[in-house]
Design a protein around this motif. Structure first.
Motif, PDB file in Angstrom:
ATOM      1  N   LEU A  19       0.838  -1.200   0.000  1.00 47.80           N
ATOM      2  CA  LEU A  19       0.000   0.000   0.000  1.00 47.80           C
ATOM      3  C   LEU A  19       0.874   1.252   0.000  1.00 47.80           C
ATOM      4  O   LEU A  19       1.778   1.390   0.829  1.00 47.80           O
ATOM      5  CB  LEU A  19      -0.922   0.002   1.219  1.00 47.80           C
ATOM      6  CG  LEU A  19      -1.878  -1.195   1.324  1.00 47.80           C
ATOM      7  CD1 LEU A  19      -2.727  -1.066   2.586  1.00 47.80           C
ATOM      8  CD2 LEU A  19      -2.764  -1.309   0.093  1.00 47.80           C
ATOM      9  N   ILE A  38     -10.231  -8.620  -1.196  1.00 48.98           N
ATOM     10  CA  ILE A  38      -9.133  -9.590  -1.299  1.00 48.98           C
ATOM     11  C   ILE A  38      -9.661 -11.001  -1.042  1.00 48.98           C
ATOM     12  O   ILE A  38      -9.161 -11.986  -1.598  1.00 48.98           O
ATOM     13  CB  ILE A  38      -7.997  -9.242  -0.316  1.00 48.98           C
ATOM     14  CG1 ILE A  38      -7.311  -7.936  -0.745  1.00 48.98           C
ATOM     15  CG2 ILE A  38      -6.977 -10.367  -0.237  1.00 48.98           C
ATOM     16  CD1 ILE A  38      -6.613  -8.006  -2.086  1.00 48.98           C
ATOM     17  N   LEU A  77      -5.574 -11.261   6.218  1.00 52.89           N
ATOM     18  CA  LEU A  77      -4.461 -10.363   5.939  1.00 52.89           C
ATOM     19  C   LEU A  77      -3.455 -10.380   7.083  1.00 52.89           C
ATOM     20  O   LEU A  77      -3.821 -10.440   8.253  1.00 52.89           O
ATOM     21  CB  LEU A  77      -4.988  -8.941   5.718  1.00 52.89           C
ATOM     22  CG  LEU A  77      -6.068  -8.806   4.623  1.00 52.89           C
ATOM     23  CD1 LEU A  77      -6.667  -7.408   4.629  1.00 52.89           C
ATOM     24  CD2 LEU A  77      -5.488  -9.154   3.249  1.00 52.89           C
ATOM     25  N   VAL A 114      -6.902   1.725  -0.786  1.00 51.95           N
ATOM     26  CA  VAL A 114      -7.132   0.685   0.218  1.00 51.95           C
ATOM     27  C   VAL A 114      -8.558   0.137   0.278  1.00 51.95           C
ATOM     28  O   VAL A 114      -8.798  -0.887   0.925  1.00 51.95           O
ATOM     29  CB  VAL A 114      -6.753   1.184   1.634  1.00 51.95           C
ATOM     30  CG1 VAL A 114      -5.344   1.751   1.654  1.00 51.95           C
ATOM     31  CG2 VAL A 114      -7.751   2.217   2.166  1.00 51.95           C
ATOM     32  N   TRP A 136      -0.580  -8.087   8.503  1.00 55.96           N
ATOM     33  CA  TRP A 136      -0.110  -6.707   8.416  1.00 55.96           C
ATOM     34  C   TRP A 136       1.374  -6.618   8.767  1.00 55.96           C
ATOM     35  O   TRP A 136       1.793  -7.054   9.834  1.00 55.96           O
ATOM     36  CB  TRP A 136      -0.940  -5.827   9.348  1.00 55.96           C
ATOM     37  CG  TRP A 136      -2.408  -5.985   9.105  1.00 55.96           C
ATOM     38  CD1 TRP A 136      -3.276  -6.767   9.801  1.00 55.96           C
ATOM     39  CD2 TRP A 136      -3.162  -5.380   8.060  1.00 55.96           C
ATOM     40  NE1 TRP A 136      -4.538  -6.675   9.265  1.00 55.96           N
ATOM     41  CE2 TRP A 136      -4.501  -5.830   8.191  1.00 55.96           C
ATOM     42  CE3 TRP A 136      -2.865  -4.491   7.029  1.00 55.96           C
ATOM     43  CZ2 TRP A 136      -5.533  -5.420   7.346  1.00 55.96           C
ATOM     44  CZ3 TRP A 136      -3.882  -4.090   6.170  1.00 55.96           C
ATOM     45  CH2 TRP A 136      -5.187  -4.541   6.336  1.00 55.96           C
ATOM     46  N   SER A 191     -11.431 -10.931   4.465  1.00 54.45           N
ATOM     47  CA  SER A 191     -10.081 -11.077   3.904  1.00 54.45           C
ATOM     48  C   SER A 191      -9.103 -11.455   5.005  1.00 54.45           C
ATOM     49  O   SER A 191      -9.110 -10.870   6.092  1.00 54.45           O
ATOM     50  CB  SER A 191      -9.641  -9.767   3.256  1.00 54.45           C
ATOM     51  OG  SER A 191     -10.525  -9.364   2.242  1.00 54.45           O
ATOM     52  N   LEU A 232      -9.485  -3.670  -0.017  1.00 60.13           N
ATOM     53  CA  LEU A 232      -8.973  -4.696   0.891  1.00 60.13           C
ATOM     54  C   LEU A 232     -10.053  -5.716   1.242  1.00 60.13           C
ATOM     55  O   LEU A 232      -9.764  -6.906   1.396  1.00 60.13           O
ATOM     56  CB  LEU A 232      -8.432  -4.046   2.168  1.00 60.13           C
ATOM     57  CG  LEU A 232      -7.078  -3.334   2.046  1.00 60.13           C
ATOM     58  CD1 LEU A 232      -6.794  -2.517   3.303  1.00 60.13           C
ATOM     59  CD2 LEU A 232      -5.959  -4.334   1.789  1.00 60.13           C
ATOM     60  N   VAL A 279       0.429  -7.844   3.917  1.00 61.01           N
ATOM     61  CA  VAL A 279       0.161  -6.489   3.448  1.00 61.01           C
ATOM     62  C   VAL A 279       1.244  -5.584   4.012  1.00 61.01           C
ATOM     63  O   VAL A 279       1.401  -5.467   5.236  1.00 61.01           O
ATOM     64  CB  VAL A 279      -1.225  -5.994   3.910  1.00 61.01           C
ATOM     65  CG1 VAL A 279      -1.501  -4.591   3.352  1.00 61.01           C
ATOM     66  CG2 VAL A 279      -2.318  -6.960   3.491  1.00 61.01           C
TER      67      VAL A 279
END
Length: 317
Positions: free
Chosen positions: A104, A118, A169, A112, A171, A167, A115, A135
């Motif tokens: 990002l 995803i 994800l 964004v 981070w 999603s 997201l 991400v």
């Protein structure tokens, strides 16, 4: 770097090349001017894949082919409001099976708000226990996403609580620092901090070893320290520069994007071997402005053109 269906090779695919509001501008269709906007009006008469003036939110897909194991990894820079449309149009067209990593550039909606979608490119699972997608984002962007999309940020489930189908994800915080690269799906990226307005920092990215690519999609000013990194004196001549060019002329001293003349001045200073411009509003007619760029390229000795949604560029990284 020719476009073509060369499968066993790394390629860049422009998923979107438009501004935050995309093109066509809806106002031009529901409140048409007299005469009507020539760029937006044709969007209803031509299918998007035949219309380079149809532009979704700016986004780049890196289809990274590893010669070591013969496998592809798929890295997406920015997933904006139109991400699902981009998947339907270009993932299906180029047979992209998934996303492996997401990067990002900043926390605005056009970078964004996809997201949540995803999950549509992740494996189906009734228990939502599929692998997560990493991400890569700054702490500032992470804080913004956690406030706006708390359900996307992994939290420990209470005993007996069923995971939500959202999603998955993972981070990973990166720095706004050219000296602190990070690796996504086997490919190294150098953060390129740039100004996106008077007091707002967004990131561009420099990546590639065999061929160097600098990608700067949202910028009003490139600080000297960042410009040095992508200059001949810094990393060496960049093979491909992908650069923002939101409007044809500067609208205000407080603009959050560079305009067409400013973009060309940056191209001249950085002097890449080749450049593509992205992030355009409906002020740009793809054919008209590419004719102008052809003349400029011949005069300045640097090949520059407007990118278009769906453009695929094989390149060895």
């Amino acid at each position: 770097m020719e476009s073509g269906p060369d499968i066993d090779r790394t390629a860049l695919i422009f998923l979107g090349t438009g501004c935050s509001g995309c093109v066509p501008d809806v106002r031009c269709l529901i409140q048409p001017s007299d005469p009507p906007c020539p760029v937006c009006s044709q969007s209803l008469s031509l299918p998007p894949h035949l219309n380079p003036n149809y532009r979704c939110n700016t986004s780049l897909l890196i289809d990274y082919y590893s010669e070591k194991d013969g496998k592809h990894s798929y890295v997406v820079i920015d997933v904006g409001k139109t991400f699902k449309e981009q998947v339907l149009r270009w993932f299906t067209f180029y047979k992209i099976p998934r996303v492996d990593s997401i990067i990002l550039s900043h926390e605005h909606a056009d970078a964004v708000h996809g997201l949540d979608d995803i999950r549509s490119v992740q494996p189906r699972s009734s228990t939502n226990n599929t692998d997560t997608n990493p991400v890569f984002l700054t702490q500032f962007t992470m804080d913004s996403i956690e406030r706006r999309f708390p359900y996307l940020v992994q939290k420990k489930l209470k005993e007996g609580q069923v995971p939500r189908r959202v999603s998955r994800l993972d981070w990973r915080i990166i720095e706004e620092d050219c000296s602190k690269p990070f690796t996504a799906s086997g490919l190294s990226f150098v953060p390129l901090p740039v100004m996106h307005g008077e007091d707002y920092v967004a990131l561009g990215f420099l990546f590639g070893e065999k061929r160097k690519v600098a990608y700067i999609s949202d910028v009003s000013r490139i600080p000297p320290s960042t410009e040095y990194v992508i200059s001949k004196a810094g990393a060496g001549q960049v093979d491909l520069l992908i650069l923002d060019t939101n409007t044809t002329q500067k609208k205000s001293s407080r603009a959050t994007h560079i305009c067409f003349p400013e973009a060309l001045e940056i191209v001249k200073r950085v002097s890449p071997k080749r450049a593509f411009l992205t992030g355009m509003t409906h002020e740009y007619d793809h054919h008209v402005h590419n004719d102008m760029l052809m003349e400029w390229s011949q005069r300045e000795g640097i090949h520059v053109q407007l990118a278009r949604d769906g453009l695929r560029i094989p390149i060895d990284l």
